[in-house]
Design an enzyme around this catalytic site. Structure first.
Site, mmCIF file in Angstrom:
data_model
loop_
_atom_site.group_PDB
_atom_site.id
_atom_site.type_symbol
_atom_site.label_atom_id
_atom_site.label_comp_id
_atom_site.label_asym_id
_atom_site.label_seq_id
_atom_site.Cartn_x
_atom_site.Cartn_y
_atom_site.Cartn_z
ATOM 1 C CB CYS A 73 52.474 28.622 33.504
ATOM 2 S SG CYS A 73 53.944 27.597 33.301
ATOM 3 C CG HIS A 166 45.781 20.560 36.637
ATOM 4 N ND1 HIS A 166 46.937 20.381 35.900
ATOM 5 C CD2 HIS A 166 45.750 21.872 36.974
ATOM 6 C CE1 HIS A 166 47.570 21.543 35.802
ATOM 7 N NE2 HIS A 166 46.876 22.460 36.445
ATOM 8 C CD GLU A 215 52.120 21.963 30.869
ATOM 9 O OE1 GLU A 215 51.467 23.030 30.901
ATOM 10 O OE2 GLU A 215 53.329 21.888 31.132
ATOM 11 C CB CYS A 224 52.941 20.813 34.644
ATOM 12 S SG CYS A 224 51.405 21.765 34.736
ATOM 13 N N GLY A 227 50.317 21.584 37.741
ATOM 14 C CA GLY A 227 50.020 20.155 37.756
ATOM 15 C C GLY A 227 50.584 19.468 38.985
#
Length: 281
Positions: A73, A166, A215, A224, A227
Site C-alpha cells: 500500500c 492493477h 480497491e 491508492c 494505483g
C-alpha cells in the site's frame, strides 16, 4: 489495544505497533473487519500492524477492511514511515520497510520534528502478465491496451503490478463514473486469479491525470498509492504522458515519476495523523 488513525490523501488505515500489541495471527482478520467498520468500529480502509524486522528497519503487515491480507500500500507505507519517526522508533530520515517480502526505501521530509511528506522508491513495475497475475489475450507477455468485457461493455485495460495487481482503464469521464456498479465486476473478473485493483483514469495533459480507484477487498477509496504508480506507468506505456506526473485523487494529489533509466518508480506524497486512542478487542 492502542492505535493511531492515519491517512495518506484520504486513504485511511488504523495503525498498530505490533511489538507492543501482541495479537494472535488467526485473530487478526476478524479484528480487522471489526475495527475497520465505519459505524461499529474505528473506521478505516483496513488495519496496518508495524512490526520489527530482521530484513529491514520495520515490517508493514497490511490488511484490507474485509480481513484479507494485502501485499503493498503506497499511502500506507508513507504513514508507517511517519508513525515510526514521530513516535521515536527511529531517528533516521532514510529507512527501509518490508511488506510480504518486498523491501521499499523511503526518504522522510521532517518539519518541526514531525514527518510531513515521504518519497518512496516503489521499485520497478512488473509487466509480465503471469507475474501480475492476469490472463492475456493471444498469450501476449504484457497486457497493454487489451480488451476486457465488463457488464456487456468493452474497455481497454493496461495491467501492472506494483507489488499488487492493477488494471488501468482510460476514459473521458471519471467524475460521473458509477464505480460502485462496475468496480466489483472488474475486481472479480475471471482474468484476475488473485482479483485486482482497478484504476479509472482521465488524462488531463502530459503532466496531469485524474484517477478514481476500486480497491480489491475494500471498494472505492479516496486514494491508492500503488494505483497511482500503476496509472503513470500505464500512461507512459500508452504514450499519453511524460515521465513525471501529478495524479489527482479524490483525497489529494501524488507526484509519481518513472525513471526510465533505472526502471524505478518514485512516489511522493503526504502522511497525516488524525487521532490516537485505545479500543477493546
Amino acid at each position: 489495544m492502542k492505535f493511531t488513525k492515519m491517512h495518506g490523501c484520504g486513504n485511511d488505515y488504523i495503525y498498530v505497533d505490533g511489538k507492543q500489541e501482541q495479537i494472535l495471527q488467526e485473530q487478526k482478520p476478524e479484528i480487522v473487519r471489526r475495527l475497520s467498520d465505519r459505524h461499529f468500529g474505528i473506521g478505516g480502509d483496513g488495519v496496518i500492524f508495524i512490526n520489527p524486522s530482521q530484513e529491514a528497519d520495520f515490517e508493514m503487515e497490511m490488511y484490507n477492511m474485509d480481513g484479507s491480507r494485502a501485499e503493498m500500500c503506497g499511502n500506507g507505507i508513507r504513514c508507517v514511515a511517519k508513525f515510526v519517526y514521530d513516535k521515536g522508533l527511529t531517528d533516521k530520515t532514510s529507512i527501509s520497510i518490508i511488506s510480504c517480502g518486498q523491501i521499499k526505501y523511503l526518504d522522510l521530509t521532517v518539519e518541526e520534528g514531525k514527518v510531513s511528506t515521504v518519497k518512496v522508491n516503489m521499485g520497478a513495475p512488473v509487466l509480465q502478465a503471469a507475474d501480475i497475475p492476469v490472463t492475456s489475450e493471444n498469450d501476449d507477455e504484457e497486457v497493454i491496451s487489451q480488451d476486457i468485457e465488463v457488464l456487456g461493455k468493452n474497455y481497454k485495460m493496461t495491467c501492472v503490478s506494483m507489488g499488487n495487481p492493477h488494471a488501468v482503464v482510460f476514459m473521458e469521464d471519471v467524475a460521473g463514473l458509477k464505480i460502485e456498479e462496475i468496480g466489483p465486476f472488474f475486481e472479480n473478473h475471471t482474468r484476475f486469479p488473485n482479483r485486482t485493483n482497478t484504476e479509472f483514469v482521465r488524462v488531463i495533459d502530459k503532466n496531469t491525470v485524474e484517477m478514481r480507484v476500486w480497491e480489491r477487498g475494500t471498494g472505492e477509496t479516496l486514494a491508492c498509492g500503488t494505483g497511482a504508480c500503476a496509472t503513470v506507468v500505464s500512461c507512459i506505456l500508452n504514450g499519453l504522458t511524460n515521465d513525471t506526473v501529478t495524479v489527482k485523487l479524490l483525497g489529494g494529489s501524488l507526484q509519481i515519476q518513472w525513471d526510465r533509466q533505472t526502471g524505478l518508480v518514485y512516489m511522493t506524497g503526504p502522511a497525516t495523523t488524525v487521532f490516537e486512542g485505545e479500543v477493546e478487542i
